[in-house]
Design an enzyme around this catalytic site. Structure first.
Site, PDB file in Angstrom:
ATOM      1  N   ASP A  55      25.013  79.729  39.698  1.00 28.28           N
ATOM      2  CA  ASP A  55      26.061  80.332  40.521  1.00 28.28           C
ATOM      3  C   ASP A  55      27.076  81.097  39.681  1.00 28.28           C
ATOM      4  O   ASP A  55      27.095  80.995  38.441  1.00 28.28           O
ATOM      5  CB  ASP A  55      26.763  79.254  41.368  1.00 28.28           C
ATOM      6  CG  ASP A  55      27.026  77.959  40.601  1.00 28.28           C
ATOM      7  OD1 ASP A  55      26.993  77.979  39.354  1.00 28.28           O
ATOM      8  OD2 ASP A  55      27.258  76.926  41.247  1.00 28.28           O
ATOM      9  N   ASN A  64      31.754  66.168  46.384  1.00 26.74           N
ATOM     10  CA  ASN A  64      31.391  66.175  47.813  1.00 26.74           C
ATOM     11  C   ASN A  64      29.874  66.274  48.018  1.00 26.74           C
ATOM     12  O   ASN A  64      29.409  66.480  49.129  1.00 26.74           O
ATOM     13  CB  ASN A  64      32.096  67.335  48.522  1.00 26.74           C
ATOM     14  CG  ASN A  64      31.706  68.704  47.968  1.00 26.74           C
ATOM     15  OD1 ASN A  64      30.835  68.803  47.110  1.00 26.74           O
ATOM     16  ND2 ASN A  64      32.350  69.750  48.463  1.00 26.74           N
ATOM     17  N   HIS A 116      27.886  68.575  46.606  1.00 33.10           N
ATOM     18  CA  HIS A 116      27.286  69.913  46.503  1.00 33.10           C
ATOM     19  C   HIS A 116      26.397  70.033  45.271  1.00 33.10           C
ATOM     20  O   HIS A 116      26.595  69.338  44.274  1.00 33.10           O
ATOM     21  CB  HIS A 116      28.353  71.023  46.566  1.00 33.10           C
ATOM     22  CG  HIS A 116      29.188  71.213  45.342  1.00 33.10           C
ATOM     23  ND1 HIS A 116      30.465  71.732  45.392  1.00 33.10           N
ATOM     24  CD2 HIS A 116      28.958  70.967  44.019  1.00 33.10           C
ATOM     25  CE1 HIS A 116      30.945  71.815  44.160  1.00 33.10           C
ATOM     26  NE2 HIS A 116      30.062  71.347  43.323  1.00 33.10           N
ATOM     27  N   GLU A 156      27.804  73.888  49.681  1.00 34.79           N
ATOM     28  CA  GLU A 156      28.788  72.909  50.143  1.00 34.79           C
ATOM     29  C   GLU A 156      28.262  72.140  51.356  1.00 34.79           C
ATOM     30  O   GLU A 156      27.352  72.610  52.049  1.00 34.79           O
ATOM     31  CB  GLU A 156      30.084  73.643  50.510  1.00 34.79           C
ATOM     32  CG  GLU A 156      30.696  74.450  49.362  1.00 34.79           C
ATOM     33  CD  GLU A 156      31.400  73.570  48.316  1.00 34.79           C
ATOM     34  OE1 GLU A 156      31.035  72.386  48.166  1.00 34.79           O
ATOM     35  OE2 GLU A 156      32.301  74.087  47.645  1.00 34.79           O
TER      36      GLU A 156
END
Ligand code: F6R
Length: 236
Positions: free
Chosen positions: A67, A136, A138, A143
């Site tokens: 990313d 979280n 990801h 996400e």
């Protein structure tokens, strides 16, 4: 999933670097998928040390990073391009043309995602993908949500990710709010995956991802459906 519990971060890093080295010994022209973040920094240090000792050669490898922030130039020290060069690429013998990250300054983000996906395919797909996991759940910047994004895509970062990333910025409002990321389908297409999880603070999310239900609310949980995943953590 194969779960390996290292004694500490140093051992985790050594083991992860050994996996990358084994991949390159077996297939010197491997396509490696790399991640940024705090977790793989020790692995990259070990890879640099192996290269400097003369036991590892990156000259035939190709890399694709997961990313990149959108709207952040490569000259920005917080770009993932800068991160990867500082922490790895500037110290090993990768050919510059074999290093790939999504172009965070591409004027057309959607076209850049399509081009990135196509470049991965053209290289023959990722042989070994290194992943970290967000607090979280990801992976890449995929996400928690209602579905698993299939392909490289332009996403909006959640508040929790912006909070986590604000440690690198003077203030929270400077943190980029969108990014280009390999999709879950892109990640799942890698032949082998090595998920690195460091620190007891990630024990809860690791257990959800590895032992919980497979759900896009915990994006990493999809890895349970991949046939060749090793989870390497440094806690019991
Ligand atoms: C980074 C990436 C992220 C990180 C994750 C964990 O390229 O794709 O998914 O792997 O946010 O980050 P750290 O290692 O900093 O806890």
């Amino acid at each position: 999933m194969n779960i390996i519990r290292a004694k500490n971060y140093e051992e985790l890093s050594r083991m992860a670097a050994t996996s990358v080295a084994a991949q390159l010994y077996e297939k010197p022209d491997s396509v490696l998928g790399f991640a940024t973040g705090s977790t793989p920094i020790g692995t990259y240090k070990e890879l640099i040390a192996d290269y400097k000792r003369g036991v590892l050669d990156f000259s035939r490898a190709t890399t694709f990073n997961l990313d990149e922030y959108y709207g952040v130039p490569v000259t920005d020290e917080n770009s993932y391009y800068a991160f990867m060069h500082t922490n790895l690429f500037d110290h090993i013998n990768m050919r510059s043309e074999a290093i790939h990250l999504p172009d965070g300054m591409a004027p057309d983000a959607e076209a850049q995602c399509v081009a990135y996906e196509a470049a991965i395919q053209a290289a023959g797909g990722v042989d070994l993908q290194i992943l970290g996991i967000g607090n979280n759940g990801h992976i890449g910047f995929n996400e928690p949500g209602e579905f698993f994004p299939a392909k490289t895509n332009h996403i909006k970062l959640t508040d929790s990710t912006i909070d986590a990333n604000s440690r690198f910025y003077a203030s929270r409002d400077q943190v980029p709010t969108t990014a280009l990321t390999m999709g879950i389908g892109t990640i799942m297409a890698a032949k082998k995956i090595l998920l690195l999880i460091s620190g007891a603070a990630k024990k809860g999310i690791m257990e959800q991802a590895v032992f919980g239900p497979v759900t896009p609310q915990v994006p990493a949980s999809i890895l349970q459906f991949h046939g060749n995943v090793t989870v390497l953590c440094d806690f019991e």
